[in-house]
Design a protein around this motif. Structure first.
Motif, PDB file in Angstrom:
ATOM      1  N   ASP A 188      52.753  79.891   9.520  1.00 26.16           N
ATOM      2  CA  ASP A 188      52.621  81.328   9.306  1.00 26.16           C
ATOM      3  C   ASP A 188      51.689  81.877  10.380  1.00 26.16           C
ATOM      4  O   ASP A 188      50.470  81.752  10.283  1.00 26.16           O
ATOM      5  N   ALA A 189      52.282  82.460  11.426  1.00 24.44           N
ATOM      6  CA  ALA A 189      51.473  82.972  12.534  1.00 24.44           C
ATOM      7  C   ALA A 189      51.171  84.463  12.382  1.00 24.44           C
ATOM      8  O   ALA A 189      50.637  85.078  13.295  1.00 24.44           O
ATOM      9  N   ALA A 190      51.535  85.042  11.232  1.00 25.92           N
ATOM     10  CA  ALA A 190      51.066  86.398  10.922  1.00 25.92           C
ATOM     11  C   ALA A 190      49.662  86.180  10.352  1.00 25.92           C
ATOM     12  O   ALA A 190      49.445  86.244   9.142  1.00 25.92           O
ATOM     13  N   PHE A 191      48.722  85.861  11.286  1.00 26.67           N
ATOM     14  CA  PHE A 191      47.434  85.315  10.863  1.00 26.67           C
ATOM     15  C   PHE A 191      46.642  86.252   9.960  1.00 26.67           C
ATOM     16  O   PHE A 191      45.880  85.816   9.122  1.00 26.67           O
ATOM     17  N   GLN A 192      46.812  87.565  10.163  1.00 24.95           N
ATOM     18  CA  GLN A 192      46.005  88.487   9.352  1.00 24.95           C
ATOM     19  C   GLN A 192      46.574  88.720   7.959  1.00 24.95           C
ATOM     20  O   GLN A 192      45.852  88.724   6.982  1.00 24.95           O
ATOM     21  N   PHE A 193      47.878  88.936   7.898  1.00 25.68           N
ATOM     22  CA  PHE A 193      48.465  89.254   6.593  1.00 25.68           C
ATOM     23  C   PHE A 193      49.737  88.444   6.374  1.00 25.68           C
ATOM     24  O   PHE A 193      50.823  88.992   6.224  1.00 25.68           O
ATOM     25  N   GLY A 194      49.585  87.143   6.405  1.00 29.09           N
ATOM     26  CA  GLY A 194      50.760  86.284   6.270  1.00 29.09           C
ATOM     27  C   GLY A 194      51.348  86.331   4.862  1.00 29.09           C
ATOM     28  O   GLY A 194      50.616  86.418   3.876  1.00 29.09           O
ATOM     29  N   ASP A 195      52.675  86.292   4.793  1.00 24.28           N
ATOM     30  CA  ASP A 195      53.366  86.380   3.498  1.00 24.28           C
ATOM     31  C   ASP A 195      54.030  85.068   3.080  1.00 24.28           C
ATOM     32  O   ASP A 195      54.615  84.988   1.998  1.00 24.28           O
ATOM     33  N   VAL A 196      53.977  84.072   3.941  1.00 19.51           N
ATOM     34  CA  VAL A 196      54.721  82.838   3.670  1.00 19.51           C
ATOM     35  C   VAL A 196      54.311  82.215   2.333  1.00 19.51           C
ATOM     36  O   VAL A 196      55.160  81.783   1.550  1.00 19.51           O
ATOM     37  N   ALA A 197      52.999  82.224   2.052  1.00 16.15           N
ATOM     38  CA  ALA A 197      52.509  81.611   0.804  1.00 16.15           C
ATOM     39  C   ALA A 197      53.169  82.266  -0.406  1.00 16.15           C
ATOM     40  O   ALA A 197      53.528  81.585  -1.373  1.00 16.15           O
ATOM     41  N   VAL A 270      59.702  72.951  14.385  1.00 17.23           N
ATOM     42  CA  VAL A 270      58.567  73.797  14.021  1.00 17.23           C
ATOM     43  C   VAL A 270      59.080  75.234  13.975  1.00 17.23           C
ATOM     44  O   VAL A 270      59.562  75.745  14.984  1.00 17.23           O
ATOM     45  N   VAL A 271      59.040  75.847  12.800  1.00 21.13           N
ATOM     46  CA  VAL A 271      59.479  77.242  12.660  1.00 21.13           C
ATOM     47  C   VAL A 271      58.228  78.106  12.536  1.00 21.13           C
ATOM     48  O   VAL A 271      57.323  77.776  11.764  1.00 21.13           O
ATOM     49  N   ILE A 272      58.173  79.183  13.314  1.00 18.83           N
ATOM     50  CA  ILE A 272      56.961  80.008  13.320  1.00 18.83           C
ATOM     51  C   ILE A 272      57.288  81.450  12.942  1.00 18.83           C
ATOM     52  O   ILE A 272      58.124  82.088  13.581  1.00 18.83           O
ATOM     53  N   ASP A 273      56.635  81.931  11.892  1.00 21.90           N
ATOM     54  CA  ASP A 273      56.789  83.330  11.482  1.00 21.90           C
ATOM     55  C   ASP A 273      55.740  84.141  12.244  1.00 21.90           C
ATOM     56  O   ASP A 273      54.555  84.054  11.970  1.00 21.90           O
ATOM     57  N   CYS A 274      56.193  84.906  13.242  1.00 22.15           N
ATOM     58  CA  CYS A 274      55.261  85.639  14.117  1.00 22.15           C
ATOM     59  C   CYS A 274      54.971  87.031  13.560  1.00 22.15           C
ATOM     60  O   CYS A 274      55.777  87.581  12.828  1.00 22.15           O
ATOM     61  N   PRO A 275      53.839  87.617  13.958  1.00 23.64           N
ATOM     62  CA  PRO A 275      53.598  89.010  13.575  1.00 23.64           C
ATOM     63  C   PRO A 275      54.452  89.956  14.430  1.00 23.64           C
ATOM     64  O   PRO A 275      55.026  89.533  15.430  1.00 23.64           O
ATOM     65  N   ALA A 276      54.501  91.219  14.043  1.00 22.69           N
ATOM     66  CA  ALA A 276      55.411  92.145  14.722  1.00 22.69           C
ATOM     67  C   ALA A 276      54.735  92.883  15.869  1.00 22.69           C
ATOM     68  O   ALA A 276      55.010  94.034  16.100  1.00 22.69           O
ATOM     69  N   TRP A 277      53.831  92.249  16.541  1.00 21.98           N
ATOM     70  CA  TRP A 277      53.245  92.921  17.701  1.00 21.98           C
ATOM     71  C   TRP A 277      52.926  91.879  18.754  1.00 21.98           C
ATOM     72  O   TRP A 277      52.783  90.710  18.475  1.00 21.98           O
ATOM     73  N   SER A 279      50.498  90.268  20.803  1.00 25.37           N
ATOM     74  CA  SER A 279      49.117  89.950  21.152  1.00 25.37           C
ATOM     75  C   SER A 279      49.213  88.789  22.133  1.00 25.37           C
ATOM     76  O   SER A 279      50.289  88.209  22.311  1.00 25.37           O
ATOM     77  N   ASP A 280      48.085  88.445  22.736  1.00 30.54           N
ATOM     78  CA  ASP A 280      48.093  87.291  23.645  1.00 30.54           C
ATOM     79  C   ASP A 280      48.528  86.041  22.892  1.00 30.54           C
ATOM     80  O   ASP A 280      49.208  85.172  23.434  1.00 30.54           O
ATOM     81  N   THR A 281      48.107  85.965  21.628  1.00 32.88           N
ATOM     82  CA  THR A 281      48.428  84.775  20.840  1.00 32.88           C
ATOM     83  C   THR A 281      49.930  84.719  20.537  1.00 32.88           C
ATOM     84  O   THR A 281      50.553  83.666  20.656  1.00 32.88           O
ATOM     85  N   THR A 282      50.503  85.871  20.176  1.00 32.29           N
ATOM     86  CA  THR A 282      51.946  85.885  19.923  1.00 32.29           C
ATOM     87  C   THR A 282      52.698  85.492  21.196  1.00 32.29           C
ATOM     88  O   THR A 282      53.648  84.710  21.151  1.00 32.29           O
ATOM     89  N   LEU A 283      52.241  86.040  22.319  1.00 31.80           N
ATOM     90  CA  LEU A 283      52.908  85.714  23.589  1.00 31.80           C
ATOM     91  C   LEU A 283      52.817  84.218  23.894  1.00 31.80           C
ATOM     92  O   LEU A 283      53.787  83.609  24.366  1.00 31.80           O
ATOM     93  N   ALA A 284      51.648  83.636  23.608  1.00 34.47           N
ATOM     94  CA  ALA A 284      51.491  82.192  23.854  1.00 34.47           C
ATOM     95  C   ALA A 284      52.499  81.413  23.006  1.00 34.47           C
ATOM     96  O   ALA A 284      53.086  80.431  23.468  1.00 34.47           O
ATOM     97  N   ILE A 285      52.728  81.873  21.774  1.00 33.65           N
ATOM     98  CA  ILE A 285      53.681  81.188  20.897  1.00 33.65           C
ATOM     99  C   ILE A 285      55.104  81.371  21.427  1.00 33.65           C
ATOM    100  O   ILE A 285      55.884  80.420  21.501  1.00 33.65           O
ATOM    101  N   LEU A 286      55.427  82.597  21.839  1.00 37.57           N
ATOM    102  CA  LEU A 286      56.777  82.845  22.361  1.00 37.57           C
ATOM    103  C   LEU A 286      57.025  82.033  23.634  1.00 37.57           C
ATOM    104  O   LEU A 286      58.122  81.542  23.872  1.00 37.57           O
ATOM    105  N   ASP A 287      55.973  81.887  24.445  1.00 36.20           N
ATOM    106  CA  ASP A 287      56.093  81.077  25.674  1.00 36.20           C
ATOM    107  C   ASP A 287      56.416  79.621  25.340  1.00 36.20           C
ATOM    108  O   ASP A 287      57.128  78.945  26.073  1.00 36.20           O
TER     109      ASP A 287
END
Ligand SMILES: Nc1ncnc2c1ncn2[C@@H]1O[C@H](COP(=O)(O)OP(=O)(O)OP(=O)(O)O)[C@@H](O)[C@H]1O
Ligand SMILES: [Mg+2]
Length: 414
Positions: A188-197, A270-277, A279-287
């Motif tokens: 769950d990479a929506a680190f602030q408000f993750g919904d996976v749980a 590895v499946v990653i639920d990313c946030p909808a914006w 950020s540098d962190t999201t970009l690192a994951i997409l890379d």
């Protein structure tokens, strides 16, 4: 000469570079192999000169020392970075360490402190290398798990919120486990408000990525990643988002990349639920991702955002087949047809998932993935087809929910 520690100095002030070079020239076991005046120059020189230790100034115009350290940690993982800063603040220290720095020196420091730090980090790196396989491998994780093919990384992303990323990520991950017996991790990479749980009815306070971050400091490999994941009844392992939003700040791009690569080394998928914006962190994951499931709906705002995302993806140099377009709620059209969307974004939609509020929302509220509880529904079949395209399995309509025998080699698409 073999015992020489090769040092690269990085500082934007020429006087400091000269001073440090002179200081180190008195040490018999240290050789200054180069001096860079900026972050980009440091990355280039590090790749060319392969230093053992990089002395990095934290404050530099253009690219700061933390960003340069992150890049060097990726392209020359054998180089240990010693960060130099005039500030000794905890925040700087923490960010440097998360970026991959091994040591932190506060200016002004004595020549003894400097040389002791260089020797110490070098010694630690040597010990670490000695513990690992003698075989040179491009990435550290491959050395720890030489017997396993690295898994695929699938990032589920959309530049607009509320389009169904979490729904897709959770159900695709569960489908991959249940249908192909794959070893899957959902992050769950929506680190602030993750919904996976919530979707999987897991306790968000049990353990999460927040517990893993301190273990990652220093850039070392964490062997027992399972200590930090929660296992769902399907067998899916889940790395939950931190229990409190402020902890999200601790997860730097380098840390996120490190975590994804570590899980890749120990899983099929590895499946990653990313946030909808972005950020540098999201970009690192997409890379890092092999496949980006870009989710959109038949709304004009979603279509516009996806078009922009495709442009960004092109600018980032992503090959076109890395981005897989997933149209969610495909039949909830209020005046927009799929052909219109394809024309508007200049690309074919790769997968469609039907809209079925009853099934999807009921499953969400119960904390049960619909792909298992309502396998026969069209929405589940659409997800199964998408999951099969990722795992390389052929989708079946068999009603059985029993986990099939664990198969190896199904991720040969990589
Ligand atoms: N195929 C579908 N049919 C019907 N409803 C759906 C479908 N997919 C998602 N939904 C509903 O849409 C809402 C948003 O879904 P979800 O939370 O998965 O989106 P998200 O992109 O992760 O959102 P956020 O930006 O909040 O993270 C939820 O109420 C979900 O149940
Ligand atoms: Mg979500």
């Amino acid at each position: 000469m073999d015992d020489q520690i090769r040092v690269l100095i990085v500082d934007d002030i020429a006087e400091t570079r000269d001073h440090l070079t002179k200081l180190l020239s008195f040490e018999r076991d240290l050789t200054v192999v180069g001096a860079a005046a900026s972050g980009p120059e440091a990355i280039e020189m590090a790749q060319k000169l392969l230093p053992d230790v990089v002395l990095m100034d934290i404050n530099m115009p253009d690219m700061d020392g933390i960003t340069a350290t992150e890049r060097i940690a990726t392209v020359v993982p054998t180089a240990a970075v010693v960060m130099m800063s005039v500030q000794g603040e905890a925040d700087y220290l923490r960010r440097s360490m998360l970026a991959g720095a091994r040591e932190f020196l506060v200016k002004p420091f004595s020549s003894d402190e400097l040389t002791a730090s260089i020797r110490q980090v070098h010694e630690r790196e040597r010990e670490k290398a000695g513990r690992m396989s003698a075989v040179a491998a491009p990435a550290g994780h491959a050395m720890l798990h030489p017997e396993r093919e690295p898994g695929r990384v699938v990032a589920v992303f959309s530049p607009k919120g509320g389009v169904g990323r979490t729904t897709v990520a959770v159900n695709v991950a569960v489908a991959a486990v249940v249908e192909s017996g794959a070893n899957v991790v959902l992050m769950d990479a929506a680190f602030q408000f993750g919904d996976v749980a919530i979707l999987l009815n897991l306790n968000p306070r049990s353990r999460s990525i927040a517990d893993l971050i301190p273990e990652m400091q220093g850039g070392g490999e964490v062997e027992s990643l399972d200590t930090f994941t929660v296992t769902h009844s399907s067998g899916l392992r889940v790395l939950l988002a931190p229990p409190t939003p402020e902890t999200a700040d601790l997860i730097t791009p380098a840390a996120a990349r490190h975590i994804v690569e570590s899980f890749r080394a120990q899983s099929d998928l590895v499946v990653i639920d990313c946030p909808a914006w972005f950020s540098d962190t999201t970009l690192a994951i997409l890379d890092t991702a092999d496949v980006i499931l870009a989710v959109l709906t038949l709304e004009i705002t979603s279509i516009k955002s996806i078009r922009l995302f495709l442009e960004v993806a092109e600018q980032l140099g992503y090959p076109p087949d890395r981005v897989v377009l997933v149209l969610n709620r495909a039949d909830s059209a209020l005046g927009i047809r799929v052909a219109d969307v394809e024309q508007s974004i200049g690309r074919k939609i790769d997968h469609q998932i039907i809209s079925d509020g009853r099934t999807v929302v009921y499953a969400l509220n119960r904390g049960v993935p619909f792909v298992t509880s309502n396998r026969e529904m069209q929405v589940s079949q659409d997800i199964l087809r998408l999951a099969a395209s990722i795992t390389g399995e052929s989708p079946t309509r068999a009603p059985s929910r029993a986990k099939v025998e664990r198969k190896r080699g199904i991720f040969s698409l990589r």
